[in-house]
Design an enzyme around this catalytic site. Structure first.
Site, PDB file in Angstrom:
ATOM      1  N   GLU A 295      -7.918  -7.985 -32.058  1.00 36.46           N
ATOM      2  CA  GLU A 295      -8.625  -7.396 -30.921  1.00 36.46           C
ATOM      3  C   GLU A 295      -8.031  -7.964 -29.629  1.00 36.46           C
ATOM      4  OE1 GLU A 295     -12.705  -8.605 -29.855  1.00 36.46           O
ATOM      5  OE2 GLU A 295     -13.185  -6.466 -29.796  1.00 36.46           O
TER       6      GLU A 295
ATOM      7  N   GLY B 109     -21.041 -10.188 -29.292  1.00 37.48           N
ATOM      8  CA  GLY B 109     -19.930 -10.887 -28.664  1.00 37.48           C
ATOM      9  C   GLY B 109     -18.771 -10.941 -29.632  1.00 37.48           C
ATOM     10  N   SER B 110     -17.940 -11.946 -29.471  1.00 36.99           N
ATOM     11  CA  SER B 110     -16.721 -11.978 -30.282  1.00 36.99           C
ATOM     12  C   SER B 110     -17.003 -12.478 -31.704  1.00 36.99           C
ATOM     13  CB  SER B 110     -15.684 -12.872 -29.611  1.00 36.99           C
ATOM     14  OG  SER B 110     -16.176 -14.183 -29.548  1.00 36.99           O
TER      15      SER B 110
ATOM     16  N   VAL C 270     -17.019 -16.441 -32.087  1.00 33.03           N
ATOM     17  CA  VAL C 270     -18.254 -17.112 -31.637  1.00 33.03           C
ATOM     18  C   VAL C 270     -19.378 -16.860 -32.653  1.00 33.03           C
ATOM     19  CG1 VAL C 270     -20.047 -17.130 -29.857  1.00 33.03           C
ATOM     20  CG2 VAL C 270     -17.650 -17.174 -29.195  1.00 33.03           C
TER      21      VAL C 270
ATOM     22  N   SER D  54     -25.990 -12.562 -25.177  1.00 32.14           N
ATOM     23  CA  SER D  54     -25.355 -11.284 -24.838  1.00 32.14           C
ATOM     24  C   SER D  54     -23.929 -11.451 -24.308  1.00 32.14           C
ATOM     25  CB  SER D  54     -26.229 -10.511 -23.840  1.00 32.14           C
ATOM     26  OG  SER D  54     -26.550 -11.284 -22.726  1.00 32.14           O
TER      27      SER D  54
ATOM     28  N   LYS E 289     -29.785 -15.928 -23.467  1.00 33.02           N
ATOM     29  CA  LYS E 289     -28.633 -16.503 -22.773  1.00 33.02           C
ATOM     30  C   LYS E 289     -27.651 -15.379 -22.443  1.00 33.02           C
ATOM     31  CE  LYS E 289     -24.668 -18.121 -23.529  1.00 33.02           C
ATOM     32  NZ  LYS E 289     -24.115 -17.755 -22.218  1.00 33.02           N
TER      33      LYS E 289
ATOM     34  N   GLU F 261     -23.363  -8.230 -33.689  1.00 28.16           N
ATOM     35  CA  GLU F 261     -22.376  -7.143 -33.562  1.00 28.16           C
ATOM     36  C   GLU F 261     -21.189  -7.737 -32.823  1.00 28.16           C
ATOM     37  OE1 GLU F 261     -22.833  -4.582 -35.288  1.00 28.16           O
ATOM     38  OE2 GLU F 261     -24.946  -4.929 -35.715  1.00 28.16           O
TER      39      GLU F 261
ATOM     40  N   CYS G 209     -16.164  -2.906 -27.140  1.00 28.99           N
ATOM     41  CA  CYS G 209     -15.936  -3.282 -28.538  1.00 28.99           C
ATOM     42  C   CYS G 209     -15.392  -2.098 -29.315  1.00 28.99           C
ATOM     43  CB  CYS G 209     -17.226  -3.775 -29.155  1.00 28.99           C
ATOM     44  SG  CYS G 209     -18.559  -2.610 -28.899  1.00 28.99           S
TER      45      CYS G 209
HETATM   46  P1  NAD Z   1     -18.022 -13.999 -26.313  1.00 29.24           P
HETATM   47  O1  NAD Z   1     -18.092 -14.146 -27.783  1.00 29.24           O
HETATM   48  O2  NAD Z   1     -17.025 -14.791 -25.577  1.00 29.24           O
HETATM   49  O3  NAD Z   1     -19.445 -14.349 -25.674  1.00 29.24           O
HETATM   50  C1  NAD Z   1     -20.635 -13.703 -26.094  1.00 29.24           C
HETATM   51  C2  NAD Z   1     -21.814 -14.590 -25.761  1.00 29.24           C
HETATM   52  O4  NAD Z   1     -21.795 -15.734 -26.619  1.00 29.24           O
HETATM   53  C3  NAD Z   1     -21.783 -15.136 -24.325  1.00 29.24           C
HETATM   54  O5  NAD Z   1     -23.095 -15.148 -23.804  1.00 29.24           O
HETATM   55  C4  NAD Z   1     -21.267 -16.536 -24.539  1.00 29.24           C
HETATM   56  O6  NAD Z   1     -21.618 -17.422 -23.508  1.00 29.24           O
HETATM   57  C5  NAD Z   1     -21.960 -16.898 -25.845  1.00 29.24           C
HETATM   58  N1  NAD Z   1     -21.394 -18.033 -26.564  1.00 29.24           N
HETATM   59  C6  NAD Z   1     -20.113 -18.474 -26.568  1.00 29.24           C
HETATM   60  N2  NAD Z   1     -20.006 -19.560 -27.367  1.00 29.24           N
HETATM   61  C7  NAD Z   1     -21.240 -19.800 -27.883  1.00 29.24           C
HETATM   62  C8  NAD Z   1     -21.774 -20.762 -28.762  1.00 29.24           C
HETATM   63  N3  NAD Z   1     -21.010 -21.705 -29.300  1.00 29.24           N
HETATM   64  N4  NAD Z   1     -23.094 -20.723 -29.059  1.00 29.24           N
HETATM   65  C9  NAD Z   1     -23.883 -19.758 -28.531  1.00 29.24           C
HETATM   66  N5  NAD Z   1     -23.431 -18.818 -27.692  1.00 29.24           N
HETATM   67  C10 NAD Z   1     -22.129 -18.828 -27.368  1.00 29.24           C
HETATM   68  O7  NAD Z   1     -17.844 -12.428 -26.005  1.00 29.24           O
HETATM   69  P2  NAD Z   1     -17.633 -11.697 -24.628  1.00 29.24           P
HETATM   70  O8  NAD Z   1     -16.267 -11.999 -24.109  1.00 29.24           O
HETATM   71  O9  NAD Z   1     -18.798 -11.882 -23.717  1.00 29.24           O
HETATM   72  O10 NAD Z   1     -17.674 -10.168 -25.098  1.00 29.24           O
HETATM   73  C11 NAD Z   1     -16.583  -9.550 -25.685  1.00 29.24           C
HETATM   74  C12 NAD Z   1     -16.701  -9.514 -27.183  1.00 29.24           C
HETATM   75  O11 NAD Z   1     -17.921  -8.899 -27.545  1.00 29.24           O
HETATM   76  C13 NAD Z   1     -15.604  -8.675 -27.811  1.00 29.24           C
HETATM   77  O12 NAD Z   1     -15.139  -9.320 -28.969  1.00 29.24           O
HETATM   78  C14 NAD Z   1     -16.325  -7.380 -28.173  1.00 29.24           C
HETATM   79  O13 NAD Z   1     -15.734  -6.660 -29.224  1.00 29.24           O
HETATM   80  C15 NAD Z   1     -17.680  -7.880 -28.515  1.00 29.24           C
HETATM   81  N6  NAD Z   1     -18.686  -6.818 -28.373  1.00 29.24           N
HETATM   82  C16 NAD Z   1     -19.146  -6.245 -29.516  1.00 29.24           C
HETATM   83  C17 NAD Z   1     -20.072  -5.211 -29.432  1.00 29.24           C
HETATM   84  C18 NAD Z   1     -20.601  -4.541 -30.669  1.00 29.24           C
HETATM   85  O14 NAD Z   1     -21.606  -3.857 -30.578  1.00 29.24           O
HETATM   86  N7  NAD Z   1     -19.959  -4.699 -31.808  1.00 29.24           N
HETATM   87  C19 NAD Z   1     -20.514  -4.774 -28.178  1.00 29.24           C
HETATM   88  C20 NAD Z   1     -20.027  -5.406 -27.051  1.00 29.24           C
HETATM   89  C21 NAD Z   1     -19.110  -6.430 -27.149  1.00 29.24           C
END
Ligand code: NAD
Length: 541
Positions: free
Chosen positions: A425, A265-266, A269, A187, A212, A293, A327
């Site tokens: 973004e 997340g992003s 990633v 998440s 996680k 997403e 997002c």
């Molecule tokens: P992030 O990608 O940095 O992290 C998301 C999750 O991935 C975290 O728990 C992180 O620890 C984990 N992660 C990172 N590297 C990893 C790996 N190599 N293997 C497994 N897990 C890993 O994102 P963030 O900064 O927490 O959130 C912001 C991002 O999320 C923005 O890009 C936003 O647009 C996106 N987001 C999208 C939606 C949607 O519904 N489309 C909703 C909320 C957030």
């Protein structure tokens, strides 16, 4: 054995409380904010319902006052991760055999617990550790969590009801098995509700999960784990393994039992995770379901027929609420040149009233961005705008990270429709405006469609129905959530199923039956009521 055929009523959305002065909810929340802010909590790894400490700890802080430590959490190491996999795989055996109504009941009870007790704890943790104002916390950590839990239970009942046709002499059934293996839920920091939904949606359908949470949002995640336990999820069904993404991800993503990934997340990633799954594809028992997403570069198109006060409110709320860290946040605005001056005036009036600071001061509309890397990245984009000859800073542009990670609501104006802040973004309170000639409306729609790799959300503001029609047609793939005369943020479970295509994700629509379908592996069962006793067909006579 219970032989009743139960149906779950379509739920109502959890009412959003106002927290206006004098309300009981404001009083209770203030007390909970004080309790959590004055406590130092130690968050364990939780596997099979048992708490583990790894010794390797991370800090949970307040982004708006980063010297203030709310507690520490233990990071899962490889040994604990392997234990979590084994525990999840074993727990699933009983869990998926439990009658579905029992699983639904746990979800529904969890939602009731939020309504009655957990609302204040989840809101306070989200406000303090994720720096959200009270309204943003309420619609997320209280209402949307409860909505996901209730609506998903209802959607599950609809899915199970979908059965194939049977002729007179056969009975055909579709059994909605869970996936064979565990689901890895990963998440982001920005929504407590997404954190709740990522493990619970697959678990509701009979799977067991490793969850996680994001390292900058462990506090609310831990309180969710306490809620899940109290609601009745058996130990082992949701295993809580905080820690750095790549370290936790690597052993999980190469495990034989990985059956699905539920990620938000992003984009970078997610693409990294997909690659790892591709590299390991020969190792798994089953093809893992990949649901992700990810990011967005969300637009607002302003048609000359639009009401400019409506546009300005959408830009301010859509672009700056939760510091632009949604997002779905509005981040590029296409405005007819003739409307820029009046719109700018309205924006100036609104933005000048925005207060930024600690979420415990309820008069603050904006709070801090999540952490120092986010602060530096956002300020980096603003610096690029400062240095660019095609771009000027109209409002804001300053940041201060001495006490908290505060950035002013920032509006840029560019003459270059492909300037970096129109395409990438930023995930911060920065909105870029681009002016177009009224006669170029249709071409501007094509420009908007082709400018960014994302396809998450977008909005058209117009009172001319032809313009609305044209925009919704040309932009059909530019947004998975498209808004007419509304800001592009704030999707509600059960009302606007959420998700986008292109680089924004697999568009499996969180908060709908579409998402839940990804967590089952259907088995078709045919029973012949009068099987033939001879192999010959009539044509052979
Ligand atoms: P992030 O990608 O940095 O992290 C998301 C999750 O991935 C975290 O728990 C992180 O620890 C984990 N992660 C990172 N590297 C990893 C790996 N190599 N293997 C497994 N897990 C890993 O994102 P963030 O900064 O927490 O959130 C912001 C991002 O999320 C923005 O890009 C936003 O647009 C996106 N987001 C999208 C939606 C949607 O519904 N489309 C909703 C909320 C957030």
């Amino acid at each position: 054995m219970n032989h009743t055929i139960i149906s779950i009523k379509e739920p109502q959305n959890e009412p959003v409380l106002s927290y206006a002065p004098g309300t009981p909810e404001r009083h209770r929340l203030k007390k909970e904010l004080e309790r959590i802010a004055n406590e130092q909590i130690e968050v364990p790894v939780i596997i099979g319902g048992k708490e583990y400490t790894s010794g390797d700890q991370g800090k949970m802080i307040m982004p708006h006052n980063h010297h203030h430590v709310l507690g520490r959490y233990h990071k899962a190491n490889e040994k604990l991760i392997n234990l979590a996999v084994e525990t999840a795989v074993n727990a699933q055996k009983d869990w998926e055999r439990l009658p579905w109504m029992e699983r639904a009941s746990i979800n529904l009870r969890a939602a009731e617990l939020i309504n009655r007790e957990y609302r204040y704890t989840l809101n306070a943790a989200t406000m303090l550790n994720q720096s959200k104002n009270v309204h943003q916390a309420e619609i997320d950590a209280a209402c949307e969590v409860a909505d996901f839990l209730r609506f998903n239970a209802y959607y599950m009942s609809i899915i199970y009801r979908e059965q194939p046709h049977s002729e007179r002499d056969t009975i055909n059934r579709l059994g909605y098995r869970a996936l064979e293996g565990f689901v890895f839920a990963v998440s982001p920091f920005n929504f407590t509700s997404i954190a709740a939904n990522l493990p619970t949606a697959p678990v509701l359908m009979g799977n067991a999960a490793l969850w996680k949470p994001a390292s900058s949002a462990v506090l609310s995640a831990y309180y969710l784990m306490r809620l899940f336990k109290e609601a009745g999820y058996p130990g082992g069904v949701i295993n809580f393994i905080p820690g750095p993404g790549s370290k936790v991800g690597k052993p999980v993503l190469s495990n034989y039992h990985l059956a699905g990934i539920h990620f938000t997340g992003s984009t970078a990633v997610f693409q990294g995770i997909w690659k790892q799954i591709g590299e390991n594809i020969g190792k798994y028992r089953t093809y893992p379901r990949i649901v992700g997403e990810t990011g967005g570069k969300n637009f607002i198109i302003v048609h000359p027929s639009a009401d400019l006060h409506e546009v300005a409110a959408a830009v301010v709320r859509g672009g700056f609420e939760y510091q632009g860290q949604k997002c779905s946040a509005a981040s590029r605005i296409y405005i007819p040149t003739s409307k820029w001056n009046p719109l700018k005036k309205i924006l100036e009036d609104m933005i000048s009233q925005i207060k930024i600071g600690d979420p415990r001061d309820f008069s603050n509309f904006m709070n801090a961005v999540i952490d120092e890397p986010a602060f530096d990245k956002i300020m980096g984009y603003i610096k690029k705008a400062e240095e660019d000859t095609d771009t000027e800073i109209i409002f804001g542009g300053r940041g201060d990270k001495s006490t908290g990670y505060f950035i002013e609501p920032t509006v840029l104006l560019t003459t270059n429709p492909h300037f970096i802040t129109m395409e990438e973004e930023i995930f911060g309170p920065v909105v870029t405006c681009y002016l177009y000639d009224e006669a170029e409306f249709e071409n501007t729609l094509h420009l908007c469609d082709e400018t960014s790799p994302y396809g998450l959300t977008g909005a058209i503001f117009a009172h001319d129905r032809r313009a609305i029609q044209l925009a919704s047609d040309i932009l059909r793939h530019a947004a998975g959530n498209f808004y007419i005369n509304d800001k592009p943020t704030g999707a509600v479970v059960g009302e606007q199923p959420f998700g986008g295509g292109r680089a924004s994700g697999t568009n499996d629509k969180a908060g709908s039956h579409i998402n839940l379908h990804r967590w089952v592996s259907p088995r078709a069962i045919k029973e012949n009521l009068y099987p033939p006793t001879d192999f010959k067909y009539p044509f052979m006579n």
